[in-house]
Design a protein around this motif. Structure first.
Motif, PDB file in Angstrom:
ATOM      1  N   LYS A  71      43.916  45.105  32.790  1.00 43.39           N
ATOM      2  CA  LYS A  71      44.042  46.541  32.616  1.00 43.39           C
ATOM      3  C   LYS A  71      44.769  47.193  33.787  1.00 43.39           C
ATOM      4  CE  LYS A  71      39.711  46.653  30.041  1.00 43.39           C
ATOM      5  NZ  LYS A  71      38.307  47.108  30.046  1.00 43.39           N
ATOM      6  N   ASP A  72      45.054  46.471  34.849  1.00 41.71           N
ATOM      7  CA  ASP A  72      45.709  47.032  36.026  1.00 41.71           C
ATOM      8  C   ASP A  72      47.036  46.338  36.271  1.00 41.71           C
ATOM      9  OD1 ASP A  72      44.037  48.998  36.778  1.00 41.71           O
ATOM     10  OD2 ASP A  72      43.367  48.059  38.640  1.00 41.71           O
ATOM     11  N   ASP A  73      48.025  47.118  36.749  1.00 40.86           N
ATOM     12  CA  ASP A  73      49.215  46.523  37.306  1.00 40.86           C
ATOM     13  C   ASP A  73      48.904  46.144  38.749  1.00 40.86           C
ATOM     14  OD1 ASP A  73      51.172  48.956  35.561  1.00 40.86           O
ATOM     15  OD2 ASP A  73      50.716  46.877  34.986  1.00 40.86           O
ATOM     16  N   ASP A  74      49.862  45.466  39.416  1.00 43.79           N
ATOM     17  CA  ASP A  74      49.656  45.128  40.817  1.00 43.79           C
ATOM     18  C   ASP A  74      49.455  46.394  41.643  1.00 43.79           C
ATOM     19  OD1 ASP A  74      49.996  42.539  40.135  1.00 43.79           O
ATOM     20  OD2 ASP A  74      52.076  42.413  40.817  1.00 43.79           O
ATOM     21  N   LYS A  75      48.613  46.291  42.667  1.00 42.79           N
ATOM     22  CA  LYS A  75      48.313  47.442  43.510  1.00 42.79           C
ATOM     23  C   LYS A  75      48.553  47.096  44.978  1.00 42.79           C
ATOM     24  CE  LYS A  75      44.765  49.527  40.572  1.00 42.79           C
ATOM     25  NZ  LYS A  75      43.372  50.014  40.536  1.00 42.79           N
ATOM     26  N   GLU A  76      48.893  48.131  45.755  1.00 41.87           N
ATOM     27  CA  GLU A  76      48.998  47.958  47.195  1.00 41.87           C
ATOM     28  C   GLU A  76      47.657  48.220  47.872  1.00 41.87           C
ATOM     29  OE1 GLU A  76      51.471  46.788  48.637  1.00 41.87           O
ATOM     30  OE2 GLU A  76      53.161  47.059  47.300  1.00 41.87           O
ATOM     31  N   PRO A 111      37.945  39.319  27.690  1.00 43.46           N
ATOM     32  CA  PRO A 111      38.085  40.691  28.180  1.00 43.46           C
ATOM     33  C   PRO A 111      39.204  40.810  29.207  1.00 43.46           C
ATOM     34  CG  PRO A 111      36.299  39.614  29.330  1.00 43.46           C
ATOM     35  CD  PRO A 111      36.816  38.614  28.318  1.00 43.46           C
ATOM     36  N   GLY A 112      39.764  41.998  29.340  1.00 44.47           N
ATOM     37  CA  GLY A 112      40.675  42.275  30.436  1.00 44.47           C
ATOM     38  C   GLY A 112      39.874  42.538  31.698  1.00 44.47           C
ATOM     39  N   VAL A 113      40.361  42.021  32.832  1.00 43.84           N
ATOM     40  CA  VAL A 113      39.656  42.183  34.103  1.00 43.84           C
ATOM     41  C   VAL A 113      40.583  42.895  35.082  1.00 43.84           C
ATOM     42  CG1 VAL A 113      38.489  41.023  36.013  1.00 43.84           C
ATOM     43  CG2 VAL A 113      38.312  40.102  33.690  1.00 43.84           C
ATOM     44  N   SER A 114      40.129  44.026  35.613  1.00 46.34           N
ATOM     45  CA  SER A 114      40.895  44.805  36.577  1.00 46.34           C
ATOM     46  C   SER A 114      40.283  44.667  37.962  1.00 46.34           C
ATOM     47  CB  SER A 114      40.889  46.290  36.193  1.00 46.34           C
ATOM     48  OG  SER A 114      41.320  46.489  34.873  1.00 46.34           O
ATOM     49  N   ILE A 115      41.045  45.018  38.975  1.00 42.92           N
ATOM     50  CA  ILE A 115      40.496  45.086  40.323  1.00 42.92           C
ATOM     51  C   ILE A 115      39.332  46.078  40.315  1.00 42.92           C
ATOM     52  CG2 ILE A 115      40.962  45.751  42.708  1.00 42.92           C
ATOM     53  CD1 ILE A 115      43.902  44.928  42.170  1.00 42.92           C
ATOM     54  N   MET A 144      32.113  42.510  36.333  1.00 43.12           N
ATOM     55  CA  MET A 144      32.192  41.425  35.364  1.00 43.12           C
ATOM     56  C   MET A 144      30.910  41.276  34.551  1.00 43.12           C
ATOM     57  SD  MET A 144      34.495  38.486  37.229  1.00 43.12           S
ATOM     58  CE  MET A 144      34.538  37.526  35.717  1.00 43.12           C
ATOM     59  N   SER A 145      29.799  41.784  35.070  1.00 43.36           N
ATOM     60  CA  SER A 145      28.543  41.690  34.334  1.00 43.36           C
ATOM     61  C   SER A 145      28.491  42.642  33.140  1.00 43.36           C
ATOM     62  CB  SER A 145      27.357  41.961  35.257  1.00 43.36           C
ATOM     63  OG  SER A 145      27.358  43.305  35.712  1.00 43.36           O
ATOM     64  N   SER A 146      29.469  43.525  33.018  1.00 46.35           N
ATOM     65  CA  SER A 146      29.539  44.421  31.858  1.00 46.35           C
ATOM     66  C   SER A 146      30.600  43.977  30.855  1.00 46.35           C
ATOM     67  CB  SER A 146      29.825  45.857  32.307  1.00 46.35           C
ATOM     68  OG  SER A 146      31.122  45.968  32.873  1.00 46.35           O
ATOM     69  N   LEU A 147      31.205  42.799  31.092  1.00 43.76           N
ATOM     70  CA  LEU A 147      32.249  42.271  30.219  1.00 43.76           C
ATOM     71  C   LEU A 147      31.718  41.056  29.463  1.00 43.76           C
ATOM     72  CD1 LEU A 147      35.254  42.453  32.717  1.00 43.76           C
ATOM     73  CD2 LEU A 147      34.567  44.168  31.022  1.00 43.76           C
ATOM     74  N   TYR A 148      32.400  40.708  28.331  1.00 48.46           N
ATOM     75  CA  TYR A 148      31.901  39.635  27.474  1.00 48.46           C
ATOM     76  C   TYR A 148      33.046  38.819  26.892  1.00 48.46           C
ATOM     77  CZ  TYR A 148      27.414  42.018  27.580  1.00 48.46           C
ATOM     78  OH  TYR A 148      26.249  42.589  28.002  1.00 48.46           O
ATOM     79  N   LEU A 149      32.792  37.511  26.719  1.00 53.44           N
ATOM     80  CA  LEU A 149      33.556  36.677  25.807  1.00 53.44           C
ATOM     81  C   LEU A 149      32.931  36.855  24.430  1.00 53.44           C
ATOM     82  CD1 LEU A 149      33.811  33.371  27.871  1.00 53.44           C
ATOM     83  CD2 LEU A 149      35.694  34.923  27.357  1.00 53.44           C
TER      84      LEU A 149
END
Length: 328
Positions: free
Chosen positions: A20-25, A137-141, A145-150
């Protein structure tokens, strides 16, 4: 074996790219308070094993993904690519525990402690079901992760597809001093079905197809803990007729864990479109890291107004023999 690994790469590469995120500085505050300009980036060595049901550790062949989280949390830290903080996690094709040269994406992180979350998809020489599916799931910075699921992938009807063979682990590591070494545990159950006639004869050419449905399967597993949830779904898969026509069976199918004594259903479709359904609750639970072999002995299929019935002859650890005397 390498061909098997490359066969699952396109889907897995797509899944890890769905962030869900692009690269960040921006640099999350780990425990050091440093930035890439002031802290060395470390690329830890990786050694991974898979625990089998007997407790043996087998060097992994397949795809490994590593998600570094902030120490003592489930919040995803990210990964540096070209010294730029990115949402893309570590991604390693392995063969007998060794990282293959192609397609890998290594971890590069500031020194310090991380809570490493490992997910893997092993491959073996033994055949497995050829059409598994899963929703990742999509993982962002900063993602928890405990609120995401396969999750299971739905078919066009009310059923769901089998999943991949999946292994998992969580382990803290201080990459300032430590290599990443971990034993992963399978979080899915395997099922093999073999259907034969009670007189060992060949199946009638009037049988067009056989399909298995198993109920009480978990809808999803937590992306941090790997705990199964909502054990209410039905997964289906087809059986294949052997060359000699005496057996209908499948390569090992992987399923999320089930509720106790899930409903097993054998659906037999005749050439004229007639559907015969035989069902019974299994004598076992499909638990993570177990494989159940179902030997089904079937009587003649005839037409009538009453339902078919069957008995379970015996239960022996992860193997059941089920007899269908007659299917009406």
């Amino acid at each position: 074996m390498k061909k098997c690994i490359w066969g699952i790469l396109p889907l897995l590469l797509f899944s890890v790219a769905c962030s869900k995120d692009d690269d960040k500085e921006v640099v999350p505050d780990n425990n050091s308070g440093t930035t890439p300009e002031t802290a060395a980036l470390v690329t830890p060595r990786v050694a991974v094993y898979v625990d089998d049901p007997e407790g043996n550790q087998i060097e992994m062949t397949g795809i490994l993904e590593i998600f570094p989280c902030i120490e003592n949390t489930a919040f995803y830290f990210g990964n540096y690519i070209n010294k730029k903080l990115s949402s893309f996690n570590g991604f390693y094709p392995l063969e007998n525990g060794e990282i293959l040269d192609q397609y890998y994406r290594q971890l590069s992180l500031p020194e310090g402690k991380y809570n490493m979350v490992y997910w893997g998809t092993p491959v073996y020489d033994e055949p497995e079901y050829s059409h598994p599916a899963i929703i990742t799931p999509g993982v962002s910075i900063g993602s928890n992760m405990s609120s995401l699921y396969l999750q299971l992938r739905a078919n066009s009807d009310s059923t769901y597809a089998p999943v991949y063979d999946i292994v998992h682990a969580i382990k803290e590591a201080d990459i300032t001093y430590e290599d990443l070494s971990v034993a992963l545990t399978r979080v899915v159950a395997g099922v093999k079905v073999s259907v034969t006639m009670n007189d060992s004869s060949t199946f009638s050419p009037n049988i067009a197809s056989m399909e298995v449905r198993i109920g009480g399967i978990a809808e999803k597993i937590n992306y941090y803990t790997a705990q199964a949830e909502n054990k209410t779904k039905t997964v289906k898969f087809g059986l294949v007729r052997s060359d000699d026509g005496k057996t209908m069976g499948n390569a090992t199918v992987m399923l999320f864990p089930s509720a106790a004594n899930p409903l097993f259903e054998l659906r037999i479709t005749m050439q004229d479109g007639t559907l015969h359904t035989l069902s019974q609750k299994l004598g076992s639970t499909l638990s993570a890291n177990t494989r159940l072999t179902l030997n089904i002995v079937m009587g003649d299929i005839i037409v009538g107004e009453t339902s078919g019935h069957f008995t379970i002859e015996e239960w022996e650890e992860a193997s059941e023999t089920i007899e269908f005397p007659v299917a009406y």
